[in-house]
Design a protein around this motif. Structure first.
Motif, PDB file in Angstrom:
ATOM      1  N   VAL A   1       3.288  16.760  26.062  1.00  0.00           N
ATOM      2  CA  VAL A   1       3.946  15.450  26.171  1.00  0.00           C
ATOM      3  C   VAL A   1       3.700  14.531  24.961  1.00  0.00           C
ATOM      4  O   VAL A   1       3.937  13.337  25.031  1.00  0.00           O
TER       5      VAL A   1
ATOM      6  N   LEU B   1      -4.623   9.816  28.032  1.00  0.00           N
ATOM      7  CA  LEU B   1      -5.478   9.278  29.096  1.00  0.00           C
ATOM      8  C   LEU B   1      -6.824  10.002  29.141  1.00  0.00           C
ATOM      9  O   LEU B   1      -7.832   9.404  29.524  1.00  0.00           O
TER      10      LEU B   1
ATOM     11  N   TRP C   1     -10.481   4.042  19.836  1.00  0.00           N
ATOM     12  CA  TRP C   1      -9.746   2.780  19.680  1.00  0.00           C
ATOM     13  C   TRP C   1      -9.522   2.436  18.206  1.00  0.00           C
ATOM     14  O   TRP C   1      -8.479   1.903  17.828  1.00  0.00           O
TER      15      TRP C   1
ATOM     16  N   GLU D   1       1.751  -0.507  30.986  1.00  0.00           N
ATOM     17  CA  GLU D   1       0.309  -0.465  31.221  1.00  0.00           C
ATOM     18  C   GLU D   1      -0.104  -1.001  32.581  1.00  0.00           C
ATOM     19  O   GLU D   1      -0.987  -0.450  33.236  1.00  0.00           O
TER      20      GLU D   1
ATOM     21  N   PRO E   1      -3.139  -4.637  25.145  1.00  0.00           N
ATOM     22  CA  PRO E   1      -3.870  -5.545  24.258  1.00  0.00           C
ATOM     23  C   PRO E   1      -2.928  -6.524  23.555  1.00  0.00           C
ATOM     24  O   PRO E   1      -1.718  -6.302  23.497  1.00  0.00           O
TER      25      PRO E   1
ATOM     26  N   THR F   1     -13.782  -5.429  23.265  1.00  0.00           N
ATOM     27  CA  THR F   1     -13.021  -5.756  24.484  1.00  0.00           C
ATOM     28  C   THR F   1     -12.516  -4.471  25.138  1.00  0.00           C
ATOM     29  O   THR F   1     -12.619  -4.285  26.352  1.00  0.00           O
TER      30      THR F   1
ATOM     31  N   TYR G   1      -4.447   7.798  38.394  1.00  0.00           N
ATOM     32  CA  TYR G   1      -3.130   7.943  37.753  1.00  0.00           C
ATOM     33  C   TYR G   1      -2.963   9.365  37.205  1.00  0.00           C
ATOM     34  O   TYR G   1      -1.932  10.008  37.407  1.00  0.00           O
ATOM     35  N   LEU G   2      -4.022   9.858  36.538  1.00  0.00           N
ATOM     36  CA  LEU G   2      -3.960  11.224  35.991  1.00  0.00           C
ATOM     37  C   LEU G   2      -3.793  12.238  37.121  1.00  0.00           C
ATOM     38  O   LEU G   2      -3.026  13.198  37.017  1.00  0.00           O
TER      39      LEU G   2
ATOM     40  N   LYS H   1       2.015  15.743  40.974  1.00  0.00           N
ATOM     41  CA  LYS H   1       3.472  15.682  40.956  1.00  0.00           C
ATOM     42  C   LYS H   1       4.069  17.092  40.935  1.00  0.00           C
ATOM     43  O   LYS H   1       5.107  17.349  41.501  1.00  0.00           O
ATOM     44  N   LYS H   2       3.335  18.001  40.273  1.00  0.00           N
ATOM     45  CA  LYS H   2       3.840  19.371  40.104  1.00  0.00           C
ATOM     46  C   LYS H   2       3.791  20.165  41.395  1.00  0.00           C
ATOM     47  O   LYS H   2       4.618  21.027  41.642  1.00  0.00           O
TER      48      LYS H   2
HETATM   49  C1  LIG Z   1      -8.171  -4.288  26.898  1.00  0.00           C
HETATM   50  C2  LIG Z   1      -7.662  -2.936  26.551  1.00  0.00           C
HETATM   51  C3  LIG Z   1      -7.066  -2.204  27.690  1.00  0.00           C
HETATM   52  C4  LIG Z   1      -6.629  -0.786  27.443  1.00  0.00           C
HETATM   53  C5  LIG Z   1      -5.286  -0.671  26.871  1.00  0.00           C
HETATM   54  C6  LIG Z   1      -4.774   0.734  26.919  1.00  0.00           C
HETATM   55  C7  LIG Z   1      -3.345   0.806  26.539  1.00  0.00           C
HETATM   56  C8  LIG Z   1      -2.770   2.094  27.020  1.00  0.00           C
HETATM   57  C9  LIG Z   1      -1.677   2.600  26.550  1.00  0.00           C
HETATM   58  C10 LIG Z   1      -1.134   3.894  27.017  1.00  0.00           C
HETATM   59  O1  LIG Z   1      -0.331   4.474  26.335  1.00  0.00           O
HETATM   60  S1  LIG Z   1      -1.715   4.586  28.479  1.00  0.00           S
HETATM   61  C11 LIG Z   1      -0.685   6.015  28.790  1.00  0.00           C
HETATM   62  C12 LIG Z   1       0.563   5.603  29.482  1.00  0.00           C
HETATM   63  N1  LIG Z   1       1.410   6.750  29.678  1.00  0.00           N
HETATM   64  C13 LIG Z   1       2.075   6.981  30.801  1.00  0.00           C
HETATM   65  O2  LIG Z   1       2.036   6.229  31.740  1.00  0.00           O
HETATM   66  C14 LIG Z   1       2.864   8.255  30.852  1.00  0.00           C
HETATM   67  C15 LIG Z   1       2.249   9.242  31.795  1.00  0.00           C
HETATM   68  N2  LIG Z   1       3.015  10.480  31.821  1.00  0.00           N
HETATM   69  C16 LIG Z   1       4.179  10.611  32.455  1.00  0.00           C
HETATM   70  O3  LIG Z   1       4.731   9.703  33.044  1.00  0.00           O
HETATM   71  C17 LIG Z   1       4.810  11.971  32.421  1.00  0.00           C
HETATM   72  O4  LIG Z   1       3.821  12.902  32.067  1.00  0.00           O
HETATM   73  C18 LIG Z   1       5.982  12.082  31.422  1.00  0.00           C
HETATM   74  C19 LIG Z   1       5.601  11.595  30.050  1.00  0.00           C
HETATM   75  C20 LIG Z   1       7.190  11.293  31.972  1.00  0.00           C
HETATM   76  C21 LIG Z   1       6.394  13.583  31.307  1.00  0.00           C
HETATM   77  O5  LIG Z   1       6.676  14.100  32.573  1.00  0.00           O
HETATM   78  P1  LIG Z   1       6.732  15.681  32.765  1.00  0.00           P
HETATM   79  O6  LIG Z   1       7.122  15.909  34.191  1.00  0.00           O
HETATM   80  O7  LIG Z   1       7.570  16.291  31.713  1.00  0.00           O
HETATM   81  O8  LIG Z   1       5.254  16.198  32.478  1.00  0.00           O
HETATM   82  P2  LIG Z   1       3.976  16.044  33.423  1.00  0.00           P
HETATM   83  O9  LIG Z   1       3.923  17.239  34.330  1.00  0.00           O
HETATM   84  O10 LIG Z   1       3.922  14.712  34.048  1.00  0.00           O
HETATM   85  O11 LIG Z   1       2.802  16.119  32.362  1.00  0.00           O
HETATM   86  C22 LIG Z   1       2.448  17.344  31.713  1.00  0.00           C
HETATM   87  C23 LIG Z   1       0.953  17.332  31.453  1.00  0.00           C
HETATM   88  O12 LIG Z   1       0.659  16.271  30.566  1.00  0.00           O
HETATM   89  C24 LIG Z   1      -0.338  15.410  31.149  1.00  0.00           C
HETATM   90  N3  LIG Z   1      -0.092  14.033  30.673  1.00  0.00           N
HETATM   91  C25 LIG Z   1       1.011  13.296  30.829  1.00  0.00           C
HETATM   92  N4  LIG Z   1       0.881  12.104  30.242  1.00  0.00           N
HETATM   93  C26 LIG Z   1      -0.356  12.088  29.692  1.00  0.00           C
HETATM   94  C27 LIG Z   1      -1.077  11.114  28.922  1.00  0.00           C
HETATM   95  N5  LIG Z   1      -0.559   9.909  28.603  1.00  0.00           N
HETATM   96  N6  LIG Z   1      -2.319  11.424  28.530  1.00  0.00           N
HETATM   97  C28 LIG Z   1      -2.864  12.626  28.827  1.00  0.00           C
HETATM   98  N7  LIG Z   1      -2.224  13.593  29.546  1.00  0.00           N
HETATM   99  C29 LIG Z   1      -0.979  13.312  29.951  1.00  0.00           C
HETATM  100  C30 LIG Z   1      -0.123  15.564  32.638  1.00  0.00           C
HETATM  101  O13 LIG Z   1      -1.278  15.179  33.341  1.00  0.00           O
HETATM  102  C31 LIG Z   1       0.166  17.045  32.749  1.00  0.00           C
HETATM  103  O14 LIG Z   1      -1.096  17.707  32.622  1.00  0.00           O
HETATM  104  P3  LIG Z   1      -1.349  19.097  33.383  1.00  0.00           P
HETATM  105  O15 LIG Z   1      -1.121  18.848  34.845  1.00  0.00           O
HETATM  106  O16 LIG Z   1      -0.368  20.064  32.783  1.00  0.00           O
HETATM  107  O17 LIG Z   1      -2.775  19.419  33.078  1.00  0.00           O
END
Ligand SMILES: CCCCCCC/C=C/C(=O)SCCNC(=O)CCNC(=O)[C@H](O)C(C)(C)COP(=O)(O)OP(=O)(O)OC[C@H]1O[C@@H](n2cnc3c(N)ncnc32)[C@H](O)[C@@H]1OP(=O)(O)O
Length: 302
Positions: A67, A110, A125, A178, A186, A276, A293-294, A300-301
């Motif tokens: 992803v 994540l 960070w 977020e 942030p 922070t 969330y993770l 979901k799968k």
């Molecule tokens: C004061 C400071 C505060 C902190 C600030 C932090 C700011 C954070 C910013 C961010 O970016 S947080 C991340 C936000 N991302 C999301 O919400 C997206 C999450 N993912 C999804 O919605 C879906 O995965 C997708 C992108 C729509 C794709 O869907 P699809 O059905 O194609 O794949 P999945 O089966 O869902 O995922 C495959 C595989 O990948 C893992 N995964 C998905 N997203 C992430 C991620 N962001 N980080 C790490 N891993 C991720 C997911 O768990 C699956 O893993 P496995 O099950 O195959 O192990």
């Protein structure tokens, strides 16, 4: 100028420990590589760079399957590719796109923010900050060819670009979601969005964690253009040609004029922002939210 030099030195210093062990992908030529004059694709395991020297443009393809989550290693490779292109006078523009079907980038990784030690959060960070600063202030024209879903950090990465072209597919939502994860964008994520769509629209989008489908994204201004999926790359190319037709020094100075105040805010508050982040991410309640969330993503799968 001084800022640009300072940033380069900083990047080098920051990157050194992460870059260890990075392999450069074997070069290959191809049509997109401007094969005619023999320039090869280059890059690293997670970032493929397809140079078109005749046009002065390189297509940078993110390929961190499944992803394109922005892990520490992936961010490091992206930064190295950017720096390499910036230092090569052949290139004036980059098209940033994805090699993972249907996904531009799932945002910050994540797993880099869950169950790790505080020192790891600091290192992670710093890499996120550096990526934002370097892309946001790049002297190159950077155009995002968004060929997939683009939440949170994925959206932020596209917002650092000068222009965004999004494929017209209802699944390809984009936004800073977020709050839906129980975390807070942030101030510099927020500032980047405010600079793009204005204060009121950002207030609503961030509080509700809105992920905009293409038509909405265009209406609110998160993206500049929505085109059929098979025209994303060609549209990005013609937009690039328009941008490159402008005298480069005037365009670069104008970009700096527009963006420096926003970047300066993070540059002056960088350490405080790291503290922070670490304090926030180490909270039990935040760790619980992220784990849940993770887990939800994994289930979901099933
Ligand atoms: C004061 C400071 C505060 C902190 C600030 C932090 C700011 C954070 C910013 C961010 O970016 S947080 C991340 C936000 N991302 C999301 O919400 C997206 C999450 N993912 C999804 O919605 C879906 O995965 C997708 C992108 C729509 C794709 O869907 P699809 O059905 O194609 O794949 P999945 O089966 O869902 O995922 C495959 C595989 O990948 C893992 N995964 C998905 N997203 C992430 C991620 N962001 N980080 C790490 N891993 C991720 C997911 O768990 C699956 O893993 P496995 O099950 O195959 O192990």
């Amino acid at each position: 100028m001084a800022l640009a030099v300072g940033m380069r030195v900083l990047t080098r210093a920051l990157l050194r420990p992460w870059a260890r062990g990075l392999r450069v992908a074997p070069g290959r030529t191809g049509p997109a590589a401007g094969g005619g004059d023999g320039m090869r694709c280059f890059g690293s395991p997670r970032v493929l760079v397809e140079p078109d020297p005749a046009a002065g443009v390189a297509v940078v393809k993110m390929r961190n399957p499944p992803v394109n989550s922005l892990s520490l290693e992936f961010l490091t490779e992206l930064l190295i590719s950017l720096e390499k292109l910036e230092n090569d006078k052949t290139f004036h523009g980059i098209i940033l796109t994805s090699d993972c079907p249907g996904i531009f980038s799932a945002g910050l990784d994540l797993t880099e923010m869950c169950g790790r030690k505080p020192e790891h959060y600091v290192e992670y960070w710093k890499a996120v900050q550096e990526t934002w600063l370097r892309f946001y202030l790049s002297n190159l024209v950077v155009i995002a060819a968004i060929n997939g879903v683009s939440p949170a950090g994925g959206c932020l990465l596209s917002l650092t670009c000068d222009y965004r072209v999004l494929a017209n597919n209802p699944k390809y939502t984009i936004g800073l979601n977020e709050t839906l994860l129980g975390i807070v964008a942030p101030f510099w994520f927020k500032d980047t969005m405010v600079n793009t769509i204005g204060h009121r629209a950002t207030e609503r989008a961030l509080q509700l964690g809105l992920l905009f489908p293409p038509a909405e994204a265009l209406r609110v201004g998160v993206v500049d253009q929505v085109v059929p999926e098979d025209q994303v790359q060609s549209t990005a190319r013609s937009v690039m040609a328009q941008w490159l037709a402008i005298p480069d020094h005037a365009r670069q100075l104008t970009k700096t004029l527009m963006r420096k105040p926003t970047a300066d805010r993070l540059l002056t508050e960088r350490d405080a922002d790291i503290q922070t982040f670490v304090r926030f991410i180490c909270r039990d309640s935040v760790q619980k939210s992220l784990h849940a969330y993770l887990e939800k993503l994994k289930q979901k799968k099933g």
